[in-house]
Design a protein around this motif. Structure first.
Motif, PDB file in Angstrom:
ATOM      1  N   TYR A 251      -4.606 -10.425  -3.769  1.00  0.00           N
ATOM      2  CA  TYR A 251      -4.740  -9.833  -2.427  1.00  0.00           C
ATOM      3  C   TYR A 251      -5.551 -10.735  -1.482  1.00  0.00           C
ATOM      4  O   TYR A 251      -5.040 -11.235  -0.484  1.00  0.00           O
ATOM      5  CB  TYR A 251      -5.345  -8.422  -2.543  1.00  0.00           C
TER       6      TYR A 251
ATOM      7  N   TRP B 137      -1.004 -15.628   4.513  1.00  0.00           N
ATOM      8  CA  TRP B 137      -1.315 -15.104   5.870  1.00  0.00           C
ATOM      9  C   TRP B 137      -1.567 -16.237   6.867  1.00  0.00           C
ATOM     10  O   TRP B 137      -0.887 -16.310   7.901  1.00  0.00           O
ATOM     11  CB  TRP B 137      -2.486 -14.121   5.785  1.00  0.00           C
TER      12      TRP B 137
ATOM     13  N   ARG C  66      -7.234  -5.413  14.899  1.00  0.00           N
ATOM     14  CA  ARG C  66      -7.927  -5.630  13.626  1.00  0.00           C
ATOM     15  C   ARG C  66      -8.737  -6.901  13.835  1.00  0.00           C
ATOM     16  O   ARG C  66      -8.274  -7.836  14.504  1.00  0.00           O
ATOM     17  CB  ARG C  66      -6.923  -5.863  12.489  1.00  0.00           C
TER      18      ARG C  66
ATOM     19  N   ASP D 293       7.191  -6.798   3.082  1.00  0.00           N
ATOM     20  CA  ASP D 293       6.124  -7.711   3.476  1.00  0.00           C
ATOM     21  C   ASP D 293       5.739  -8.828   2.498  1.00  0.00           C
ATOM     22  O   ASP D 293       6.169  -8.891   1.366  1.00  0.00           O
ATOM     23  CB  ASP D 293       4.890  -6.924   3.912  1.00  0.00           C
ATOM     24  N   TYR D 294       4.862  -9.695   3.057  1.00  0.00           N
ATOM     25  CA  TYR D 294       4.565 -10.992   2.441  1.00  0.00           C
ATOM     26  C   TYR D 294       3.885 -10.896   1.082  1.00  0.00           C
ATOM     27  O   TYR D 294       3.934 -11.840   0.304  1.00  0.00           O
ATOM     28  CB  TYR D 294       3.695 -11.816   3.405  1.00  0.00           C
ATOM     29  N   GLN D 295       3.257  -9.767   0.795  1.00  0.00           N
ATOM     30  CA  GLN D 295       2.583  -9.657  -0.511  1.00  0.00           C
ATOM     31  C   GLN D 295       3.606  -9.553  -1.645  1.00  0.00           C
ATOM     32  O   GLN D 295       3.262  -9.794  -2.800  1.00  0.00           O
ATOM     33  CB  GLN D 295       1.689  -8.409  -0.567  1.00  0.00           C
TER      34      GLN D 295
ATOM     35  N   ARG E 234       0.821  -1.211   0.000  1.00  0.00           N
ATOM     36  CA  ARG E 234       0.000   0.000   0.000  1.00  0.00           C
ATOM     37  C   ARG E 234       0.852   1.257   0.000  1.00  0.00           C
ATOM     38  O   ARG E 234       1.903   1.292   0.670  1.00  0.00           O
ATOM     39  CB  ARG E 234      -0.875   0.051   1.262  1.00  0.00           C
TER      40      ARG E 234
ATOM     41  N   ARG F  50     -10.235  -6.759   5.912  1.00  0.00           N
ATOM     42  CA  ARG F  50     -10.322  -7.852   4.920  1.00  0.00           C
ATOM     43  C   ARG F  50     -11.685  -8.557   4.948  1.00  0.00           C
ATOM     44  O   ARG F  50     -11.763  -9.803   4.982  1.00  0.00           O
ATOM     45  CB  ARG F  50      -9.207  -8.868   5.192  1.00  0.00           C
TER      46      ARG F  50
ATOM     47  N   ILE G  41       5.429  -9.915   9.136  1.00  0.00           N
ATOM     48  CA  ILE G  41       4.699 -10.986   9.826  1.00  0.00           C
ATOM     49  C   ILE G  41       5.699 -12.114  10.156  1.00  0.00           C
ATOM     50  O   ILE G  41       6.849 -12.045   9.726  1.00  0.00           O
ATOM     51  CB  ILE G  41       3.500 -11.483   8.968  1.00  0.00           C
TER      52      ILE G  41
ATOM     53  N   ASN H  97      -3.716 -13.300   1.321  1.00  0.00           N
ATOM     54  CA  ASN H  97      -4.432 -13.341   2.598  1.00  0.00           C
ATOM     55  C   ASN H  97      -5.190 -14.631   2.896  1.00  0.00           C
ATOM     56  O   ASN H  97      -5.736 -14.771   4.000  1.00  0.00           O
ATOM     57  CB  ASN H  97      -5.352 -12.115   2.703  1.00  0.00           C
TER      58      ASN H  97
HETATM   59  O1  F6P Z   1       0.722  -6.830   9.468  1.00  0.00           O
HETATM   60  C1  F6P Z   1       0.696  -6.949   8.105  1.00  0.00           C
HETATM   61  C2  F6P Z   1      -0.226  -5.964   7.419  1.00  0.00           C
HETATM   62  O2  F6P Z   1      -0.136  -6.145   6.046  1.00  0.00           O
HETATM   63  C3  F6P Z   1       0.086  -4.515   7.776  1.00  0.00           C
HETATM   64  O3  F6P Z   1       1.123  -4.002   7.020  1.00  0.00           O
HETATM   65  C4  F6P Z   1      -1.238  -3.856   7.539  1.00  0.00           C
HETATM   66  O4  F6P Z   1      -1.392  -2.683   8.268  1.00  0.00           O
HETATM   67  C5  F6P Z   1      -2.221  -4.903   7.999  1.00  0.00           C
HETATM   68  O5  F6P Z   1      -1.581  -6.147   7.820  1.00  0.00           O
HETATM   69  C6  F6P Z   1      -3.547  -4.825   7.268  1.00  0.00           C
HETATM   70  O6  F6P Z   1      -3.338  -5.202   5.966  1.00  0.00           O
HETATM   71  P1  F6P Z   1      -4.229  -4.906   4.679  1.00  0.00           P
HETATM   72  O7  F6P Z   1      -3.326  -4.121   3.775  1.00  0.00           O
HETATM   73  O8  F6P Z   1      -4.551  -6.238   4.136  1.00  0.00           O
HETATM   74  O9  F6P Z   1      -5.429  -4.117   5.103  1.00  0.00           O
END
Ligand code: F6P
Length: 475
Positions: free
Chosen positions: A99, A108, A286, A153-155, A28, A324, A178, A104
């Protein structure tokens, strides 16, 4: 005078602008789009990563490559707060496959100890490759000779190698926010070798904890031709450094917000409105199945069942931030938690007194800090978490030196925050006992533990995190 390490790196980085621009590549962009009349505007998103990297990006005339977070037309690169933002578009199919799907619903859950069943679908893998290649191309276009690239990050785990093909001379860093799972779990992934080779395209690969770094080094030696130690691997004639860089928060920002009069007044209001004379146990997460919200609520229900007057002494406030929602597991999780809240409130509530106050919404940072200030006990009990910044934010907000943090052993933060009351987040009775202990902890012990926690978080803030990583990468 010894310069603060952050400035040491900045000085090094800006000494020769040609060799030091920073390009961040993350899923993002650090901004959110909003409408003001007919105009589309952008505002900086809250969060530690943005505030940590902003000074480096601004000082080095850097850029940030990422998804603007919305569908529709992709804006041209634009400047915001002194940083060039380079948007990468995602189509509705990318959103579904890259995504919601591979990122995810495969990675994830797998990376979080498979607390939910990871789904492996070939029709999600190719979009993941394709979107990673798109990010790598956008990054390559943004990079000039001598620049430093930092992938997050993982993406985007394939980006380091894809970018290396396009810009072989660039210093590339990767940080995984993560956990990196134990090799026995990671081994399930049908594309394990490709992902590892993607990461091995970097010069420096950083993890939240030493365990994450060890897991990665083991997996790389097992499933690729990489050789070497847990700290340095050799792969295709290149040297890759591996280490732990525990992420943190902007301690001073949370501390000064908590000290603000309007925030203190709001905290007082929250106490009066929500609790009367009751103590507050707070959870803020979250709404994610990794956060252990259901086990935590069951632990509170256990506490209510165990003591006759518990309802008059304590209230649980759970803030669940929507996240999500299009992933089915998340929607089911929400239903489960909400019916549990209903069940506990129905069973133990009396007119005018509800045991669990449940808020399903995002809070502004000021409101968040007011809740931290108001809470006697902070419950952070994820089943698995890379770090967990809520735990560190709570500590920074306790300018009064009081409050008790109940923290999961399986959050990365537990490595540093040893003076929290540590719990096994799967053990419902154990959490209930920890709540009891926290609620009854003498003020002297609270202050002693909190002083230690505050020292730890303020000594290792997010600026130091960024500085250590970039200092290592830029050598
Ligand atoms: O902890 C990993 C993460 O990708 C954060 O960078 C992000 O704030 C959170 O999870 C929420 O992610 P998404 O971009 O999927 O809303």
């Amino acid at each position: 005078m010894i310069a603060h390490p952050r400035f040491a790196t900045l000085l090094r980085m800006s000494a020769d602008a040609k060799t030091s621009r920073l390009v961040v590549i993350a899923n993002r962009l650090p901004v959110t789009r909003y409408k003001e009349g007919p105009e589309t505007r952008w505002k900086t998103s809250p969060g530690g990563l943005v505030s940590a990297l902003q000074p480096f990006l601004q000082a080095s005339d850097g850029s940030w490559v990422g998804w603007p977070g919305t569908e529709g037309e992709v804006p041209q690169p634009f400047r915001h707060d002194g940083i060039l933002l380079v948007p990468v578009g995602l189509t509705p199919a990318d959103l579904e496959n890259f995504y919601l799907g591979f990122s995810n619903s495969t990675l994830w859950p797998l990376y979080h100890d498979a607390v939910r069943w990871p789904e492996f679908h070939r029709h999600w893998w190719w979009p993941y490759v394709e979107v990673n290649a798109r990010f790598a191309r956008a990054a390559a276009d943004a990079l000039e000779p001598g620049d430093i690239a930092w992938v997050h990050d993982y993406q985007l785990q394939l980006v380091p190698a894809l970018l290396r093909e396009l810009r072989p001379e660039t210093r590339i860093g990767f940080f995984l926010h993560i956990p990196f799972p134990p090799v026995e779990l990671f081994a399930q992934l049908p594309w394990r070798t490709q992902l590892l080779e993607g990461l091995l395209g970097a010069d420096l690969v950083g993890f939240q904890t030493r365990n994450g770094a060890l897991n990665f080094a083991r997996a790389a030696r097992r499933f690729t031709s990489a050789q070497g130690s847990d700290r340095v691997l050799e792969f295709q004639g290149r040297r890759i450094e591996i280490d732990a860089y525990p992420i943190s928060i902007d301690f001073k920002r949370y501390e000064s917000l908590a000290a603000r009069e309007d925030v203190q007044t709001r905290a007082q209001e929250i106490r009066e409105q929500i609790s009367g004379n009751r103590k507050i146990i707070l959870g803020i997460d979250r709404l994610d199945y990794t956060k252990g919200i259901d086990q935590r609520l069951r632990a509170f229900e256990t506490l209510l069942g165990r003591y006759e007057n518990a309802l008059e002494d304590v209230v649980f406030v759970q803030v669940a931030v929507p996240s999500r929602e299009l992933v089915p597991e998340y929607a089911q999780m929400r239903e489960r938690i909400e019916s549990q809240v209903g069940r506990t409130n129905g069973r133990y509530g009396v007119p005018g007194m509800t045991p669990i106050q449940y808020l399903y919404r995002s809070l502004t940072t000021e409101e968040l800090v007011a809740y931290y200030v108001a809470a006697d006990v902070m419950a952070v009990t994820p089943l698995r978490d890379g770090m967990n910044l809520v735990a560190k934010e709570y500590v920074a907000a306790r300018v009064d030196g009081g409050g008790v943090l109940v923290l999961s052993e399986f959050a990365g933060a537990a490595r540093e925050l040893q003076q929290a009351v540590l719990v096994n987040p799967h053990d419902v009775d154990g959490i209930a006992i920890a709540f009891e202990r926290a609620l009854e902890m003498p003020p002297k012990e609270q202050r002693r533990r909190m002083a230690d926690l505050r020292r730890t978080v303020s000594n290792g803030d997010v600026h130091l995190w960024a500085d250590s990583f970039l200092g290592m990468l830029g050598r």
